[in-house]
Scaffold this active site. Structure first.
Site, short mmCIF file in Angstrom:
data_model
loop_
_atom_site.label_atom_id
_atom_site.label_comp_id
_atom_site.label_asym_id
_atom_site.label_seq_id
_atom_site.Cartn_x
_atom_site.Cartn_y
_atom_site.Cartn_z
N GLY A 186 0.84 -1.20 0.00
CA GLY A 186 0.00 0.00 0.00
C GLY A 186 0.86 1.24 0.00
N SER A 187 0.34 2.32 0.57
CA SER A 187 1.04 3.60 0.50
C SER A 187 2.25 3.62 1.44
CB SER A 187 0.07 4.72 0.86
OG SER A 187 -0.37 4.55 2.19
N THR A 188 3.22 4.44 1.08
CA THR A 188 4.41 4.60 1.91
C THR A 188 4.04 5.17 3.27
OG1 THR A 188 5.83 4.81 -0.03
CG2 THR A 188 6.64 5.80 1.99
N GLU A 189 3.04 6.05 3.28
CA GLU A 189 2.62 6.66 4.54
C GLU A 189 2.15 5.60 5.55
OE1 GLU A 189 -0.67 9.20 3.79
OE2 GLU A 189 -0.95 9.62 5.93
N GLY A 227 2.71 2.41 5.33
CA GLY A 227 3.86 1.51 5.53
C GLY A 227 4.75 2.00 6.66
N GLU A 261 5.65 -3.54 0.87
CA GLU A 261 5.78 -3.23 -0.56
C GLU A 261 5.01 -1.94 -0.78
OE1 GLU A 261 5.06 -2.54 -3.97
OE2 GLU A 261 3.98 -4.44 -4.30
N CYS A 301 1.88 0.23 -8.56
CA CYS A 301 2.99 0.77 -7.76
C CYS A 301 4.26 0.88 -8.59
CB CYS A 301 3.22 -0.08 -6.52
SG CYS A 301 3.28 -1.83 -6.88
N GLU A 358 3.88 10.03 -6.04
CA GLU A 358 3.15 8.97 -6.72
C GLU A 358 1.72 9.48 -6.97
OE1 GLU A 358 2.26 5.32 -4.46
OE2 GLU A 358 2.92 4.19 -6.21
#
Ligand code: NDP
Length: 484
Positions: free
Chosen positions: A242-245, A247, A264, A298, A395
């Site tokens: 999912g999103s880096t945030e 994560g 990921e 992604c 992104e």
């Protein structure tokens, strides 16, 4: 016939193959059960805004029940089965996935908005391939290269909590569940709020395959349900896409707990086109790189880097090609670009595209009629983009391409690597030596040469830097689910 344009007749795939229920429970301990709090939410078709079904919202007590069911199944059944028996269940699931491929493809397109051409020809065949691949590994783990003779055969971790996004609902489920089960773990999986339906159909497939109860549990819900799963003390492993945030939040909340984690996350891949590349082939690769799945990918090639000497030719061909893309009904077999998955995502794409314009980049879309209902965004190109622009750094996760230029290979590498992400990259050139040199310089988990967005269950996938850590796919993907 010069000048006369033929139009396509509608070619809709039938919905009749899908048996939609008005409401769905949670899948815990091999059965569909009601959530303790009785809360539910609606899932809609992003192409028409039609309500498709009511989905149960799992609260903390439901997550508790699911983790307990997974623990019981792990201790009593799954970890005790001979490995080849685990493999047999996975082969059986893989075969049922193939048998029910059409039903799964139609349901995926209905719930997610992606074109049936993609769900039918890409997503679902890959889902089955993933299960076949890991079914084969189940009784060969000692040959995976993750253990030594003295450490003995590799051991599973226990209960895996898995959280997946909405862009490839069933494929991300396969990437998570197949290796986990092959290694002897049991799982609790949370699909994304907007795309739960194929995960629930997969639960039915687990029943059909007679998978022992509790080996796979599916808890539907939103971010809070995901958080409850991440924070649950009974979970040994967290796998998140999912999103880096989110994560980063997961990395913080699992730090020091002893839970094994793989993340990921996002990407901002460079698709690099040199002036000796075959232009028509490269243009197909650029289109596939950013407009496949509406750009909700992604590893999408969202930054096009074109060598200055080829810029005019590539841009002219690319614009001509975009003029032929067909946007509309995801269930129509001629559709190239489907719907944006949710109004929230559409809002984000619009916002970042507006920022692109206000920061000085030039926006272009082919003439393209958007349907009145549903969530839609036309294929869009930004030229005159600088590395400092937000559309070159963040992104967007939509059908929006930012075009930059370069003169030398060294400049291409420097620009490609100038990003907080590092998931994928593409290189288009006639020279093999240049491909190898570039692949060695690019800080990206996957580098595609003269192709883009190719996936294979035998090939590891994962990122550097803010794109996360750990690998999914192939032999490398086993390590994430073994105590090594
Ligand atoms: P999220 O990262 O929020 O969603 C991914 C999954 O995590 C979903 O199942 C979500 O549930 C769940 N989740 C949300 N919050 C938490 C939490 N605190 N703890 C545990 N799980 C949680 O992505 P969004 O859908 O919000 O998309 C936002 C942006 O993220 C996109 O615009 C895109 O840029 C990027 N993205 C990137 C993806 C990738 O593969 N690189 C995939 C998806 C998004 P739910 O959806 O039900 O809220």
């Amino acid at each position: 016939m010069a000048g006369k344009k033929f139009d396509y007749a509608p070619a809709p795939e039938s919905r009749a193959v899908v048996d939609l229920q008005p409401a769905y429970g949670l899948f815990i301990g091999g059965e569909f059960v009601d959530p303790v709090d009785g809360r539910a939410f609606k899932t809609v078709s992003p192409a028409t805004e039609e309500v498709l079904a009511e989905i149960s919202e799992a609260g903390t007590r439901d997550v508790d029940r699911a983790v307990a069911a997974a623990r019981r199944a792990y201790e009593r059944v799954w970890s005790k089965l001979p490995a080849r028996e685990r493999g047999k269940y996975l082969f059986r699931i893989a075969r049922i996935l193939q048998e029910r491929a059409r039903e799964l493809a139609v349901l995926e397109s209905l719930d997610n908005g992606k074109p049936i051409r993609e769900s039918r020809d890409v997503d679902i065949p890959l889902v089955a391939a993933w299960f076949f691949h890991y079914a084969g590994w189940a009784d060969k783990l000692e040959y995976a290269g993750v253990s030594t003779a003295s450490s003995g055969p590799p051991k599973p971790l226990g209960v895996a909590g898995q959280i997946i996004p909405w862009n490839f609902p069933l494929l991300m489920l396969a990437w998570k569940i197949a290796p986990a089960l092959a290694c002897g773990n049991t799982v609790v999986l949370k699909p994304a709020e907007t795309t739960s339906l194929t995960a629930l159909l997969f639960a039915e497939i687990c029943q059909q395959a007679d998978l022992p109860p509790g080996v796979v549990n599916i808890v539907t819900g939103a971010g809070e349900t995901g958080r409850a799963l991440v924070e649950h003390p009974g979970v040994d492993k967290i796998a998140f896409t999912g999103s880096t945030e989110v994560g980063k939040m997961i990395a913080r909340s699992t730090a020091g707990t002893g839970k094994k984690v793989t993340l990921e996350l996002g990407g901002k891949a460079a698709n690099i086109v040199f002036d000796d590349a075959p232009v028509d082939q490269a243009v197909e690769g650029i289109v596939n790189g950013i407009f496949f799945n509406q750009g909700h990918v992604c590893c999408a090639g969202s930054r096009l880097l074109v060598q200055e000497s080829a810029y005019d030719e590539v841009l002219t061909s690319l614009k001509r090609r975009l003029g032929t893309l067909r946007l509309g009904d995801p269930l129509d077999k001629n559709t190239d670009i489907g719907a944006i998955n949710s109004p929230e995502q559409l809002g984000r794409i619009r916002e970042l595209s507006d920022v692109g314009e206000s920061e000085g980049a030039a926006r272009w879309s082919p003439p393209c009629e958007l349907p009145d209902k549903g969530f839609w965004f036309p294929p869009t190109i930004f030229t005159g983009v600088s590395q400092a622009h937000r559309i070159a750094r963040e992104e967007i996760f939509g059908p929006v391409l930012s075009v930059l230029t370069f003169r030398t290979p060294a400049e291409a590498v420097e620009k490609a690597n100038n990003t907080p992400y590092g998931l994928s990259a593409g290189v288009w050139t006639d020279k093999g030596s240049r491909i190898l040199w570039m692949a060695g310089q690019l800080r990206a988990g996957v580098v595609w040469a003269n192709t883009f967005n190719r996936f294979d269950p035998a090939s590891p996938f994962g990122g550097y830097k803010e794109s996360g850590f750990g690998r999914e796919g192939g032999r490398h993907g086993l390590e994430a689910y073994l105590d090594v």
